[in-house]
Write a protein that holds these residues in place. Structure first.
Motif, PDB file in Angstrom:
ATOM      1  N   SER A   1      -5.923  39.262  65.557  1.00 10.60           N
ATOM      2  CA  SER A   1      -6.058  39.070  64.107  1.00 10.60           C
ATOM      3  C   SER A   1      -6.427  37.619  63.790  1.00 10.60           C
ATOM      4  N   ILE A   2      -5.944  36.669  64.624  1.00  6.87           N
ATOM      5  CA  ILE A   2      -6.287  35.258  64.448  1.00  6.87           C
ATOM      6  C   ILE A   2      -7.767  35.045  64.746  1.00  6.87           C
ATOM      7  N   VAL A   3      -8.278  35.715  65.802  1.00  9.72           N
ATOM      8  CA  VAL A   3      -9.687  35.592  66.185  1.00  9.72           C
ATOM      9  C   VAL A   3     -10.593  36.103  65.065  1.00  9.72           C
ATOM     10  N   LYS A   4     -10.215  37.213  64.439  1.00  8.77           N
ATOM     11  CA  LYS A   4     -11.009  37.791  63.341  1.00  8.77           C
ATOM     12  C   LYS A   4     -11.128  36.798  62.183  1.00  8.77           C
ATOM     13  N   SER A   5     -10.009  36.202  61.800  1.00  2.34           N
ATOM     14  CA  SER A   5     -10.004  35.198  60.728  1.00  2.34           C
ATOM     15  C   SER A   5     -10.817  33.972  61.142  1.00  2.34           C
ATOM     16  N   PHE A   6     -10.691  33.567  62.410  1.00  2.00           N
ATOM     17  CA  PHE A   6     -11.396  32.419  62.973  1.00  2.00           C
ATOM     18  C   PHE A   6     -12.907  32.599  62.833  1.00  2.00           C
ATOM     19  N   ILE A   7     -13.393  33.788  63.160  1.00  2.00           N
ATOM     20  CA  ILE A   7     -14.832  34.066  63.111  1.00  2.00           C
ATOM     21  C   ILE A   7     -15.351  33.978  61.673  1.00  2.00           C
ATOM     22  N   LYS A   8     -14.596  34.533  60.719  1.00  2.00           N
ATOM     23  CA  LYS A   8     -15.001  34.477  59.307  1.00  2.00           C
ATOM     24  C   LYS A   8     -15.104  33.027  58.828  1.00  2.00           C
ATOM     25  N   SER A   9     -14.090  32.213  59.178  1.00  2.00           N
ATOM     26  CA  SER A   9     -14.105  30.801  58.765  1.00  2.00           C
ATOM     27  C   SER A   9     -15.277  30.055  59.384  1.00  2.00           C
ATOM     28  N   THR A  10     -15.585  30.386  60.637  1.00  2.00           N
ATOM     29  CA  THR A  10     -16.679  29.712  61.346  1.00  2.00           C
ATOM     30  C   THR A  10     -18.031  30.041  60.709  1.00  2.00           C
ATOM     31  N   ILE A  11     -18.251  31.314  60.410  1.00  2.00           N
ATOM     32  CA  ILE A  11     -19.517  31.726  59.785  1.00  2.00           C
ATOM     33  C   ILE A  11     -19.685  31.056  58.415  1.00  2.00           C
ATOM     34  N   ALA A  12     -18.610  31.110  57.600  1.00  2.00           N
ATOM     35  CA  ALA A  12     -18.657  30.504  56.264  1.00  2.00           C
ATOM     36  C   ALA A  12     -18.897  28.999  56.354  1.00  2.00           C
ATOM     37  N   SER A  13     -18.328  28.351  57.359  1.00  2.00           N
ATOM     38  CA  SER A  13     -18.473  26.897  57.532  1.00  2.00           C
ATOM     39  C   SER A  13     -19.903  26.523  57.903  1.00  2.00           C
ATOM     40  N   PHE A  14     -20.490  27.243  58.872  1.00  2.00           N
ATOM     41  CA  PHE A  14     -21.860  26.935  59.288  1.00  2.00           C
ATOM     42  C   PHE A  14     -22.846  27.142  58.143  1.00  2.00           C
ATOM     43  N   LEU A  15     -22.644  28.215  57.359  1.00  2.00           N
ATOM     44  CA  LEU A  15     -23.551  28.483  56.241  1.00  2.00           C
ATOM     45  C   LEU A  15     -23.451  27.393  55.177  1.00  2.00           C
ATOM     46  N   SER A  16     -22.216  27.047  54.775  1.00  2.36           N
ATOM     47  CA  SER A  16     -22.019  26.074  53.689  1.00  2.36           C
ATOM     48  C   SER A  16     -22.406  24.658  54.111  1.00  2.36           C
ATOM     49  N   ILE A  17     -22.018  24.272  55.319  1.00  2.00           N
ATOM     50  CA  ILE A  17     -22.315  22.906  55.766  1.00  2.00           C
ATOM     51  C   ILE A  17     -23.779  22.775  56.176  1.00  2.00           C
ATOM     52  N   GLY A  18     -24.384  23.889  56.574  1.00  2.00           N
ATOM     53  CA  GLY A  18     -25.823  23.878  56.838  1.00  2.00           C
ATOM     54  C   GLY A  18     -26.597  23.514  55.587  1.00  2.00           C
ATOM     55  N   ILE A  19     -26.156  24.032  54.442  1.00  2.00           N
ATOM     56  CA  ILE A  19     -26.793  23.703  53.164  1.00  2.00           C
ATOM     57  C   ILE A  19     -26.556  22.229  52.819  1.00  2.00           C
ATOM     58  N   ALA A  20     -25.339  21.728  53.094  1.00  2.00           N
ATOM     59  CA  ALA A  20     -25.044  20.306  52.872  1.00  2.00           C
ATOM     60  C   ALA A  20     -25.949  19.426  53.722  1.00  2.00           C
ATOM     61  N   LYS A  21     -26.223  19.873  54.946  1.00  2.00           N
ATOM     62  CA  LYS A  21     -27.126  19.142  55.834  1.00  2.00           C
ATOM     63  C   LYS A  21     -28.540  19.088  55.255  1.00  2.00           C
ATOM     64  N   LEU A  22     -28.990  20.211  54.680  1.00  2.00           N
ATOM     65  CA  LEU A  22     -30.319  20.243  54.054  1.00  2.00           C
ATOM     66  C   LEU A  22     -30.397  19.266  52.881  1.00  2.00           C
ATOM     67  N   ILE A  23     -29.291  19.157  52.119  1.00  2.00           N
ATOM     68  CA  ILE A  23     -29.247  18.207  50.991  1.00  2.00           C
ATOM     69  C   ILE A  23     -29.372  16.771  51.502  1.00  2.00           C
ATOM     70  N   CYS A  24     -28.648  16.469  52.583  1.00  2.00           N
ATOM     71  CA  CYS A  24     -28.703  15.112  53.164  1.00  2.00           C
ATOM     72  C   CYS A  24     -30.076  14.814  53.749  1.00  2.00           C
ATOM     73  N   ASP A  25     -30.740  15.863  54.278  1.00  2.00           N
ATOM     74  CA  ASP A  25     -32.024  15.663  54.955  1.00  2.00           C
ATOM     75  C   ASP A  25     -33.225  15.667  54.007  1.00  2.00           C
ATOM     76  N   ILE A  26     -32.974  15.696  52.689  1.00  2.00           N
ATOM     77  CA  ILE A  26     -34.084  15.562  51.730  1.00  2.00           C
ATOM     78  C   ILE A  26     -34.839  14.260  52.010  1.00  2.00           C
ATOM     79  N   ASN A  27     -34.064  13.220  52.387  1.00  2.00           N
ATOM     80  CA  ASN A  27     -34.655  11.952  52.825  1.00  2.00           C
ATOM     81  C   ASN A  27     -33.938  11.517  54.099  1.00  2.00           C
ATOM     82  N   PRO A  28     -34.360  12.035  55.267  1.00  2.00           N
ATOM     83  CA  PRO A  28     -33.649  11.740  56.523  1.00  2.00           C
ATOM     84  C   PRO A  28     -33.648  10.261  56.896  1.00  2.00           C
ATOM     85  N   HIS A  29     -34.676   9.513  56.481  1.00  2.00           N
ATOM     86  CA  HIS A  29     -34.761   8.093  56.819  1.00  2.00           C
ATOM     87  C   HIS A  29     -33.698   7.268  56.071  1.00  2.00           C
ATOM     88  N   PHE A  30     -33.149   7.853  55.013  1.00  2.00           N
ATOM     89  CA  PHE A  30     -32.133   7.175  54.198  1.00  2.00           C
ATOM     90  C   PHE A  30     -30.901   6.801  55.033  1.00  2.00           C
TER      91      PHE A  30
END
Length: 518
Positions: free
Chosen positions: A441-470
């Motif tokens: 049951s811990i593994v199931k919750s772990f996987i959900k948190s991991t997927i949600a984290s990669f999706l949300s932080i991936g978008i944050a990365k795209l925001i930061c990379d609007i100007n990567p040289h910055f």
């Protein structure tokens, strides 16, 4: 009901720990401004090493871990009055034993300084100043021990915020004394030592109103049989703390053989991973101990199992996004926080790479803390020591293997592998002790948190990379804080949205609690 206690306690501790961390950074900035990296700062850090080491080994962590299970057991089986007698007896013991250690340390400070800083003996002025600071700060050990006893007692009664907030006052007192009174001393560095000792006093005193409000009193009392049980529990926890100190010491020695800058890269990257470890890992570990200890005293292993699983799932729900955030946003984070002055792009790149490898071990580190707290609730302190020693040997072995090829990154990776090994060992041992624990049951919750984290932080990365040289250059600090902060804020909101869409159990529980309070 117990889940609510764990969540509420973890929230209180996390909030207080966040205050303490911020004040700690402010204190470091002030000390850097007033004393820089000079001979004066060297004198203070050497003088503070011994009382601070004794505090870490004997006071805060080990005492609470030993005191809480025993007091909780006494509360349930023998009643409040007997528990109060134990607290008074322990207060008397600390007053006498730690008092003797403090007096001995003050008398033998010259000998102690010769051992820990033999190079200072060639400079009599520097040596004498170090001895003076050591003597001023040794009483800190007594007051911090009393603060740890008070904290453990309050935690037993499910009072968490004030004890967790108390360490803030150490930083506050140092800041006040240095900024306001350093000019009054014949040597300004003495103000820091005075601030440390006063901070220890205030850290204890600030908890006393809550201590009295909960019906406890300080006083001289005879030996109580429960002290023997506490001592038996303290010894292995202290040994576990000693292992951690040896680990840090050996890693520092190995890093000293690497190219210049390696120690600095590791120091700053370690400071960054300590944030989620301190705010989430320590908080949940501290919050869960009194609850689990109560279940054991009542003989409710079924509740112990349920709350252990919930605590670990809740911990990963909080920690996974911050871990993945440090991994994906490592360069913008390091650039924003540190890249200025002598800390150039090369330092950012090397620190960011160390941060990547260190971050791989965050979940193992925080998970180990919660499982260790569970062992403590079972009054088993030996198993965590065995796992800690194995982790230490793994860290040292892999560091020696990887240091030539991966340089400082090898040491960071070794830390993470050791943390994961220690966590897996602890999980295996706790499963043997409590077969009812269902890690699936811990593994199931772990996987959900991991997927949600990669999706949300991936978008944050795209925001930061609007100007990567910055993120390659120094300067524009305020703009960088706003840009990075906005990206992280978007990621946090999206993380909760994705968790909600995936019907994440821990988020659902939090939302239900919030609805009930409205």
């Amino acid at each position: 009901m117990a889940k609510g206690k764990i969540v509420k306690a973890a929230g209180a501790i996390s909030l207080a720990t966040s205050f303490s961390r911020v004040l700690g950074y402010i204190k470091d900035m002030i000390l850097a401004k007033y004393f820089g990296a000079t001979g004066l700062s060297d004198v203070f850090f050497v003088a503070f090493r011994i009382p601070n080491l004794l505090r870490e080994l004997f006071a805060e962590g080990s005492m609470s871990s030993a005191v809480i299970p025993v007091l909780k057991e006494s509360q349930i089986k023998n009643g409040e009055e007997e528990t109060k007698k134990i607290v008074k007896s322990l207060f008397t013991f600390i007053l006498i034993v730690v008092g003797i250690i403090v007096l001995t340390g003050i008398v033998f400070s010259p000998f102690i300084v010769k051992i820990i800083a033999p190079g200072f003996t060639t400079n009599p002025e520097k040596f004498n100043l170090t001895v003076l600071l050591t003597r001023i700060m040794f009483p800190f050990l007594l007051f911090i021990s009393l603060a740890a006893l008070t904290m453990g007692t309050l935690n037993t009664n499910n009072v968490f915020f004030i004890p967790a907030l108390a360490p803030c006052f150490l930083n506050i007192m140092i800041i006040i004394v240095v900024v306001g009174f350093s000019s009054f001393f014949f040597n300004p560095i003495i103000s820091v030592a005075v601030g440390v000792t006063l901070g220890g006093i205030v850290q204890w005193l600030i908890q006393i109103p809550s201590f009295y409000k909960n019906g406890f009193r300080f006083g001289i009392a005879p030996y109580h049989p429960a002290l023997k049980k506490i001592a038996i529990l303290v010894i292995p926890t202290t040994l576990s703390m000693t292992v951690n100190q040896i680990n840090i010491f050996v890693s520092t020695i190995i890093a000293s053989f690497l190219p210049e800058g390696s120690v600095t890269y590791l120091y700053y990257s370690m400071r960054l991973i300590q944030l989620p470890i301190g705010i989430f890992g320590v908080a949940v570990g501290m919050a869960v101990l009194p609850t689990l200890s109560g279940h054991i005293a009542e003989g409710r292993r079924d509740l112990l199992t349920k709350d252990f699983i919930f605590a670990l799932k809740f911990l990963f729900f909080l920690t996974i996004p911050s871990t993945i955030g440090l991994i994906i946003l490592k360069k913008p984070i390091v650039n924003t926080l540190f890249q200025r002055g002598a800390f150039d792009l090369n330092a950012t790149i090397n620190t960011a790479s160390a941060l990547f490898f260190y971050s791989l071990g965050i979940l193992g580190t925080v998970g180990s803390r919660t499982i260790t707290a569970t062992f403590y609730s079972l009054q088993d302190t030996k198993t965590p020591v065995i796992c800690a020693i194995t982790g230490m040997l793994t860290n040292i072995g892999i560091s020696l293997i990887l240091m030539k090829t991966m340089k400082h990154n090898g040491l960071a990776l070794a830390y993470s592998v050791a943390a994961i090994v220690q966590f897996l060992m602890l999980a295996s041992f706790i499963k043997r002790k409590i077969p009812e624990i269902a890690f699936s049951s811990i593994v199931k919750s772990f996987i959900k948190s991991t997927i949600a984290s990669f999706l949300s932080i991936g978008i944050a990365k795209l925001i930061c990379d609007i100007n990567p040289h910055f993120w390659l250059y120094s300067g524009k600090m305020l703009l960088k804080f706003l840009w990075l902060g906005s990206a992280i804020a978007v990621a946090i909101v999206l993380y909760f949205v994705f968790c909600y869409l995936m019907k994440h159990e821990e988020l659902s529980y939090i939302l239900k609690k919030l609805r009930r309070q409205q």
